[in-house]
Scaffold this motif. Sequence first.
Motif, PDB file in Angstrom:
ATOM      1  N   GLU A  72       0.835  -1.200   0.000  1.00 19.64           N
ATOM      2  CA  GLU A  72       0.000   0.000   0.000  1.00 19.64           C
ATOM      3  C   GLU A  72       0.873   1.253   0.000  1.00 19.64           C
ATOM      4  N   VAL A  73       1.928   1.234   0.799  1.00 21.22           N
ATOM      5  CA  VAL A  73       2.848   2.377   0.858  1.00 21.22           C
ATOM      6  C   VAL A  73       3.481   2.603  -0.509  1.00 21.22           C
ATOM      7  N   ARG A  74       3.880   1.522  -1.170  1.00 23.95           N
ATOM      8  CA  ARG A  74       4.477   1.650  -2.500  1.00 23.95           C
ATOM      9  C   ARG A  74       3.476   2.260  -3.480  1.00 23.95           C
ATOM     10  N   GLN A  75       2.221   1.790  -3.409  1.00 22.02           N
ATOM     11  CA  GLN A  75       1.194   2.347  -4.292  1.00 22.02           C
ATOM     12  C   GLN A  75       0.951   3.823  -3.990  1.00 22.02           C
ATOM     13  N   LEU A  76       0.921   4.161  -2.699  1.00 26.91           N
ATOM     14  CA  LEU A  76       0.725   5.564  -2.335  1.00 26.91           C
ATOM     15  C   LEU A  76       1.903   6.421  -2.796  1.00 26.91           C
ATOM     16  N   GLU A  77       3.112   5.881  -2.703  1.00 27.47           N
ATOM     17  CA  GLU A  77       4.282   6.614  -3.185  1.00 27.47           C
ATOM     18  C   GLU A  77       4.195   6.835  -4.693  1.00 27.47           C
ATOM     19  N   GLU A  78       3.743   5.813  -5.418  1.00 27.43           N
ATOM     20  CA  GLU A  78       3.584   5.958  -6.872  1.00 27.43           C
ATOM     21  C   GLU A  78       2.531   7.011  -7.196  1.00 27.43           C
ATOM     22  N   GLN A  79       1.427   6.998  -6.433  1.00 26.99           N
ATOM     23  CA  GLN A  79       0.388   8.002  -6.651  1.00 26.99           C
ATOM     24  C   GLN A  79       0.921   9.398  -6.354  1.00 26.99           C
ATOM     25  N   ALA A  80       1.678   9.504  -5.260  1.00 27.81           N
ATOM     26  CA  ALA A  80       2.251  10.810  -4.907  1.00 27.81           C
ATOM     27  C   ALA A  80       3.203  11.288  -5.993  1.00 27.81           C
ATOM     28  N   ALA A  81       4.011  10.372  -6.523  1.00 29.99           N
ATOM     29  CA  ALA A  81       4.940  10.739  -7.594  1.00 29.99           C
ATOM     30  C   ALA A  81       4.167  11.187  -8.833  1.00 29.99           C
ATOM     31  N   ALA A  82       3.069  10.490  -9.140  1.00 33.57           N
ATOM     32  CA  ALA A  82       2.264  10.873 -10.307  1.00 33.57           C
ATOM     33  C   ALA A  82       1.638  12.252 -10.100  1.00 33.57           C
ATOM     34  N   VAL A  83       1.138  12.510  -8.887  1.00 27.95           N
ATOM     35  CA  VAL A  83       0.535  13.809  -8.592  1.00 27.95           C
ATOM     36  C   VAL A  83       1.588  14.914  -8.698  1.00 27.95           C
ATOM     37  N   LEU A  84       2.777  14.660  -8.156  1.00 30.51           N
ATOM     38  CA  LEU A  84       3.860  15.652  -8.247  1.00 30.51           C
ATOM     39  C   LEU A  84       4.242  15.914  -9.700  1.00 30.51           C
ATOM     40  N   LYS A  85       4.311  14.845 -10.490  1.00 29.11           N
ATOM     41  CA  LYS A  85       4.678  15.003 -11.898  1.00 29.11           C
ATOM     42  C   LYS A  85       3.626  15.830 -12.625  1.00 29.11           C
ATOM     43  N   ALA A  86       2.347  15.543 -12.349  1.00 30.37           N
ATOM     44  CA  ALA A  86       1.269  16.298 -12.990  1.00 30.37           C
ATOM     45  C   ALA A  86       1.311  17.757 -12.544  1.00 30.37           C
ATOM     46  N   ALA A  87       1.563  17.982 -11.259  1.00 27.36           N
ATOM     47  CA  ALA A  87       1.624  19.363 -10.758  1.00 27.36           C
ATOM     48  C   ALA A  87       2.784  20.113 -11.389  1.00 27.36           C
ATOM     49  N   ARG A  88       3.926  19.443 -11.508  1.00 22.65           N
ATOM     50  CA  ARG A  88       5.076  20.096 -12.140  1.00 22.65           C
ATOM     51  C   ARG A  88       4.782  20.428 -13.598  1.00 22.65           C
ATOM     52  N   ALA A  89       4.125  19.496 -14.302  1.00 24.69           N
ATOM     53  CA  ALA A  89       3.778  19.746 -15.702  1.00 24.69           C
ATOM     54  C   ALA A  89       2.802  20.920 -15.802  1.00 24.69           C
ATOM     55  N   GLU A  90       1.834  20.972 -14.881  1.00 21.75           N
ATOM     56  CA  GLU A  90       0.856  22.055 -14.883  1.00 21.75           C
ATOM     57  C   GLU A  90       1.537  23.393 -14.599  1.00 21.75           C
ATOM     58  N   ILE A  91       2.450  23.393 -13.646  1.00 22.86           N
ATOM     59  CA  ILE A  91       3.180  24.622 -13.319  1.00 22.86           C
ATOM     60  C   ILE A  91       4.036  25.059 -14.500  1.00 22.86           C
ATOM     61  N   ALA A  92       4.694  24.088 -15.140  1.00 23.01           N
ATOM     62  CA  ALA A  92       5.525  24.428 -16.305  1.00 23.01           C
ATOM     63  C   ALA A  92       4.666  25.019 -17.425  1.00 23.01           C
ATOM     64  N   ALA A  93       3.488  24.433 -17.646  1.00 17.28           N
ATOM     65  CA  ALA A  93       2.595  24.950 -18.683  1.00 17.28           C
ATOM     66  C   ALA A  93       2.131  26.369 -18.333  1.00 17.28           C
ATOM     67  N   ALA A  94       1.788  26.577 -17.055  1.00  6.80           N
ATOM     68  CA  ALA A  94       1.350  27.913 -16.631  1.00  6.80           C
ATOM     69  C   ALA A  94       2.484  28.925 -16.787  1.00  6.80           C
ATOM     70  N   LEU A  95       3.701  28.517 -16.420  1.00  6.90           N
ATOM     71  CA  LEU A  95       4.845  29.423 -16.580  1.00  6.90           C
ATOM     72  C   LEU A  95       5.095  29.754 -18.048  1.00  6.90           C
ATOM     73  N   ASN A  96       5.007  28.729 -18.914  1.00  6.99           N
ATOM     74  CA  ASN A  96       5.198  28.973 -20.345  1.00  6.99           C
ATOM     75  C   ASN A  96       4.128  29.922 -20.887  1.00  6.99           C
ATOM     76  N   LYS A  97       2.881  29.704 -20.448  1.00  6.58           N
ATOM     77  CA  LYS A  97       1.784  30.572 -20.900  1.00  6.58           C
ATOM     78  C   LYS A  97       2.025  32.004 -20.431  1.00  6.58           C
ATOM     79  N   MET A  98       2.411  32.151 -19.154  1.00  4.06           N
ATOM     80  CA  MET A  98       2.666  33.478 -18.613  1.00  4.06           C
ATOM     81  C   MET A  98       3.841  34.131 -19.334  1.00  4.06           C
ATOM     82  N   LYS A  99       4.854  33.333 -19.648  1.00  3.57           N
ATOM     83  CA  LYS A  99       6.017  33.858 -20.356  1.00  3.57           C
ATOM     84  C   LYS A  99       5.620  34.346 -21.748  1.00  3.57           C
ATOM     85  N   LYS A 100       4.794  33.547 -22.442  1.00  7.48           N
ATOM     86  CA  LYS A 100       4.344  33.960 -23.778  1.00  7.48           C
ATOM     87  C   LYS A 100       3.524  35.241 -23.703  1.00  7.48           C
ATOM     88  N   GLU A 101       2.607  35.311 -22.716  1.00  2.00           N
ATOM     89  CA  GLU A 101       1.781  36.507 -22.587  1.00  2.00           C
ATOM     90  C   GLU A 101       2.638  37.735 -22.284  1.00  2.00           C
TER      91      GLU A 101
END
Length: 145
Positions: free
Chosen positions: A59-88
């Motif tokens: 269960e801990v391993r699965q939760l760690e994988e979920q946490a890693a996936a959430v972090l990866k998605a958040a980082r991608a979202e932040i990168a996209a927002a930064l790119n959008k802000m940079k373009k604007e």
Amino acid sequence: MEKAALFDFNLTLPAIAIEFLLLMVALDKLYFTPLGKFMDERDAKIRAELGDVKDASEEVRQLEEQAAAVLKAARAEIAAALNKMKKETTQELEAKLEEGRSRVEAELVEALANLEAQKEEAVKALDAQIASLSDEIVKKVLPSA
């Protein structure tokens, strides 16, 4: 007197053997059987807890994988927002820069037009002065005729 023999087989040997067997049976029933039962129960309990820990570690391993996936998605979202802000921001800066350029060009055209007008006025004024100077020179150089 009898000589001491290496092994004297009288009633002492069977009595000691019977005492030994009785002691062995008594220890088995009173001490080793409850101890063995206790140790078996403890072993079963430890194995059950190990199984629970293995399940929990999964269960801990699965939760760690979920946490890693959430972090990866958040980082991608932040990168996209930064790119959008940079373009604007880049677009806004380019628009302001273009506006500044056009204003500077308009002022430059106006300044050049003013300079051209001043040049023409200066040329007209010089032409008039040249004409009057040439008339004066002619009057001075050539006496009145």
